[in-house]
Design a protein around this motif. Structure first.
Motif, PDB file in Angstrom:
ATOM      1  N   ARG A  67      36.242  51.628   4.875  1.00 59.84           N
ATOM      2  CA  ARG A  67      35.688  52.803   5.550  1.00 59.84           C
ATOM      3  C   ARG A  67      36.438  53.006   6.859  1.00 59.84           C
ATOM      4  N   PHE A  68      36.798  54.251   7.129  1.00 59.03           N
ATOM      5  CA  PHE A  68      37.456  54.584   8.385  1.00 59.03           C
ATOM      6  C   PHE A  68      36.415  54.796   9.474  1.00 59.03           C
ATOM      7  N   ASP A  69      36.736  54.300  10.668  1.00 60.25           N
ATOM      8  CA  ASP A  69      35.897  54.482  11.864  1.00 60.25           C
ATOM      9  C   ASP A  69      34.443  54.097  11.627  1.00 60.25           C
ATOM     10  N   ALA A  70      34.227  52.974  10.965  1.00 60.88           N
ATOM     11  CA  ALA A  70      32.870  52.517  10.645  1.00 60.88           C
ATOM     12  C   ALA A  70      32.212  51.850  11.849  1.00 60.88           C
ATOM     13  N   SER A  71      30.950  52.125  12.009  1.00 59.77           N
ATOM     14  CA  SER A  71      30.168  51.412  13.013  1.00 59.77           C
ATOM     15  C   SER A  71      29.687  50.103  12.393  1.00 59.77           C
ATOM     16  N   ASP A  72      29.215  49.193  13.224  1.00 58.67           N
ATOM     17  CA  ASP A  72      28.667  47.935  12.716  1.00 58.67           C
ATOM     18  C   ASP A  72      27.476  48.200  11.799  1.00 58.67           C
ATOM     19  N   GLU A  73      26.651  49.183  12.152  1.00 56.61           N
ATOM     20  CA  GLU A  73      25.484  49.515  11.330  1.00 56.61           C
ATOM     21  C   GLU A  73      25.903  50.023   9.959  1.00 56.61           C
ATOM     22  N   GLU A  74      26.963  50.843   9.915  1.00 54.73           N
ATOM     23  CA  GLU A  74      27.430  51.367   8.630  1.00 54.73           C
ATOM     24  C   GLU A  74      27.965  50.246   7.746  1.00 54.73           C
ATOM     25  N   MET A  75      28.694  49.307   8.313  1.00 51.33           N
ATOM     26  CA  MET A  75      29.218  48.209   7.507  1.00 51.33           C
ATOM     27  C   MET A  75      28.106  47.273   7.053  1.00 51.33           C
ATOM     28  N   LYS A  76      27.048  47.129   7.854  1.00 53.32           N
ATOM     29  CA  LYS A  76      25.887  46.354   7.411  1.00 53.32           C
ATOM     30  C   LYS A  76      25.188  47.058   6.248  1.00 53.32           C
ATOM     31  N   ALA A  77      25.153  48.385   6.290  1.00 53.73           N
ATOM     32  CA  ALA A  77      24.558  49.154   5.195  1.00 53.73           C
ATOM     33  C   ALA A  77      25.393  49.003   3.927  1.00 53.73           C
ATOM     34  N   VAL A  78      26.714  48.968   4.062  1.00 47.39           N
ATOM     35  CA  VAL A  78      27.597  48.759   2.914  1.00 47.39           C
ATOM     36  C   VAL A  78      27.334  47.388   2.317  1.00 47.39           C
ATOM     37  N   GLU A  79      27.182  46.391   3.169  1.00 47.31           N
ATOM     38  CA  GLU A  79      26.911  45.027   2.707  1.00 47.31           C
ATOM     39  C   GLU A  79      25.624  44.979   1.892  1.00 47.31           C
ATOM     40  N   LYS A  80      24.619  45.743   2.302  1.00 48.84           N
ATOM     41  CA  LYS A  80      23.351  45.768   1.569  1.00 48.84           C
ATOM     42  C   LYS A  80      23.476  46.469   0.220  1.00 48.84           C
ATOM     43  N   LEU A  81      24.436  47.388   0.098  1.00 47.96           N
ATOM     44  CA  LEU A  81      24.640  48.102  -1.162  1.00 47.96           C
ATOM     45  C   LEU A  81      25.202  47.207  -2.261  1.00 47.96           C
ATOM     46  N   ILE A  82      25.988  46.209  -1.863  1.00 49.09           N
ATOM     47  CA  ILE A  82      26.755  45.423  -2.826  1.00 49.09           C
ATOM     48  C   ILE A  82      26.031  44.122  -3.153  1.00 49.09           C
ATOM     49  N   SER A  83      25.773  43.918  -4.439  1.00 49.71           N
ATOM     50  CA  SER A  83      25.190  42.660  -4.915  1.00 49.71           C
ATOM     51  C   SER A  83      26.332  41.721  -5.270  1.00 49.71           C
ATOM     52  N   GLY A  84      26.775  40.968  -4.277  1.00 50.83           N
ATOM     53  CA  GLY A  84      27.887  40.051  -4.447  1.00 50.83           C
ATOM     54  C   GLY A  84      28.067  39.259  -3.173  1.00 50.83           C
ATOM     55  N   ALA A  85      29.024  38.360  -3.182  1.00 46.70           N
ATOM     56  CA  ALA A  85      29.274  37.497  -2.033  1.00 46.70           C
ATOM     57  C   ALA A  85      30.475  37.998  -1.254  1.00 46.70           C
ATOM     58  N   GLU A  86      30.298  38.245   0.054  1.00 43.62           N
ATOM     59  CA  GLU A  86      31.441  38.626   0.879  1.00 43.62           C
ATOM     60  C   GLU A  86      32.317  37.396   1.092  1.00 43.62           C
ATOM     61  N   ILE A  87      33.615  37.580   0.890  1.00 39.54           N
ATOM     62  CA  ILE A  87      34.567  36.487   1.060  1.00 39.54           C
ATOM     63  C   ILE A  87      35.643  36.917   2.045  1.00 39.54           C
ATOM     64  N   ASP A  88      36.417  35.954   2.507  1.00 40.39           N
ATOM     65  CA  ASP A  88      37.459  36.213   3.489  1.00 40.39           C
ATOM     66  C   ASP A  88      38.561  37.091   2.901  1.00 40.39           C
ATOM     67  N   LEU A  89      39.042  38.048   3.681  1.00 42.50           N
ATOM     68  CA  LEU A  89      40.114  38.932   3.229  1.00 42.50           C
ATOM     69  C   LEU A  89      41.383  38.167   2.863  1.00 42.50           C
ATOM     70  N   GLY A  90      41.559  36.980   3.435  1.00 42.21           N
ATOM     71  CA  GLY A  90      42.723  36.165   3.122  1.00 42.21           C
ATOM     72  C   GLY A  90      42.807  35.755   1.660  1.00 42.21           C
ATOM     73  N   GLU A  91      41.681  35.838   0.953  1.00 41.44           N
ATOM     74  CA  GLU A  91      41.666  35.476  -0.468  1.00 41.44           C
ATOM     75  C   GLU A  91      42.177  36.592  -1.371  1.00 41.44           C
ATOM     76  N   LEU A  92      42.416  37.752  -0.806  1.00 42.52           N
ATOM     77  CA  LEU A  92      42.828  38.900  -1.607  1.00 42.52           C
ATOM     78  C   LEU A  92      44.085  38.625  -2.425  1.00 42.52           C
ATOM     79  N   GLU A  93      45.106  38.083  -1.807  1.00 44.35           N
ATOM     80  CA  GLU A  93      46.363  37.836  -2.522  1.00 44.35           C
ATOM     81  C   GLU A  93      46.209  36.774  -3.602  1.00 44.35           C
ATOM     82  N   SER A  94      45.502  35.701  -3.289  1.00 49.81           N
ATOM     83  CA  SER A  94      45.400  34.602  -4.256  1.00 49.81           C
ATOM     84  C   SER A  94      44.505  34.935  -5.445  1.00 49.81           C
ATOM     85  N   ARG A  95      43.610  35.912  -5.308  1.00 43.12           N
ATOM     86  CA  ARG A  95      42.692  36.261  -6.392  1.00 43.12           C
ATOM     87  C   ARG A  95      43.160  37.465  -7.205  1.00 43.12           C
ATOM     88  N   ALA A  96      44.294  38.038  -6.830  1.00 47.34           N
ATOM     89  CA  ALA A  96      44.799  39.202  -7.561  1.00 47.34           C
ATOM     90  C   ALA A  96      45.129  38.816  -9.000  1.00 47.34           C
TER      91      ALA A  96
END
Length: 131
Positions: A67-96
């Motif tokens: 999301r562009f220009d997201a507030s902390d509240e908006e990103m918390k709302a996104v987190e509530k939308l997703i039924s899954g585990a948030e993981i570190d962005l550093g794992e993106l390459e290794s999990r591709a």
């Protein structure tokens, strides 16, 4: 969730999720225009390809939320939308999904003996843009 500055004083916020179980619901919200807050969901195993195919499918379990220009509240709302585990962005390459990426970009095992996968992908994209 991490935020990164982009041109013009704006930012992009990214969060990576694994084991997502409600991707069908997320896709339905996106397609109906009722997703709140508005956020882009991408299949993190094939990021470039997922942009061409409109993000996620009903069975995607590995999602990058942006999301562009997201507030902390908006990103918390996104987190509530997703039924899954948030993981570190550093794992993106290794999990591709490397086999699928190799197939999509037509990268041979011999090419990887003299180049890295990211370099081979960049080369393909640059060559395509030059044509």
């Amino acid at each position: 969730m991490k935020s990164f500055p982009v041109d013009g004083g704006h930012s992009v916020s990214l969060a990576l999720y694994s084991d997502v179980s409600n991707s069908r619901e997320l896709l339905d919200l996106m397609q109906s225009g009722t997703l709140e807050p508005e956020v882009a969901f991408l299949n993190a195993s094939l990021i470039t390809e997922s942009l061409k195919r409109c993000g996620i499918s009903g069975d995607t379990t590995y999602i990058l939320a942006a999301r562009f220009d997201a507030s902390d509240e908006e990103m918390k709302a996104v987190e509530k939308l997703i039924s899954g585990a948030e993981i570190d962005l550093g794992e993106l390459e290794s999990r591709a999904n490397q086999p699928q990426i190799l197939k999509h970009y037509k990268i041979s095992p011999q090419e990887l003996l003299v180049s890295t996968l990211p370099d081979a992908i960049v080369c393909r994209i640059a060559a395509r843009d030059a044509l």
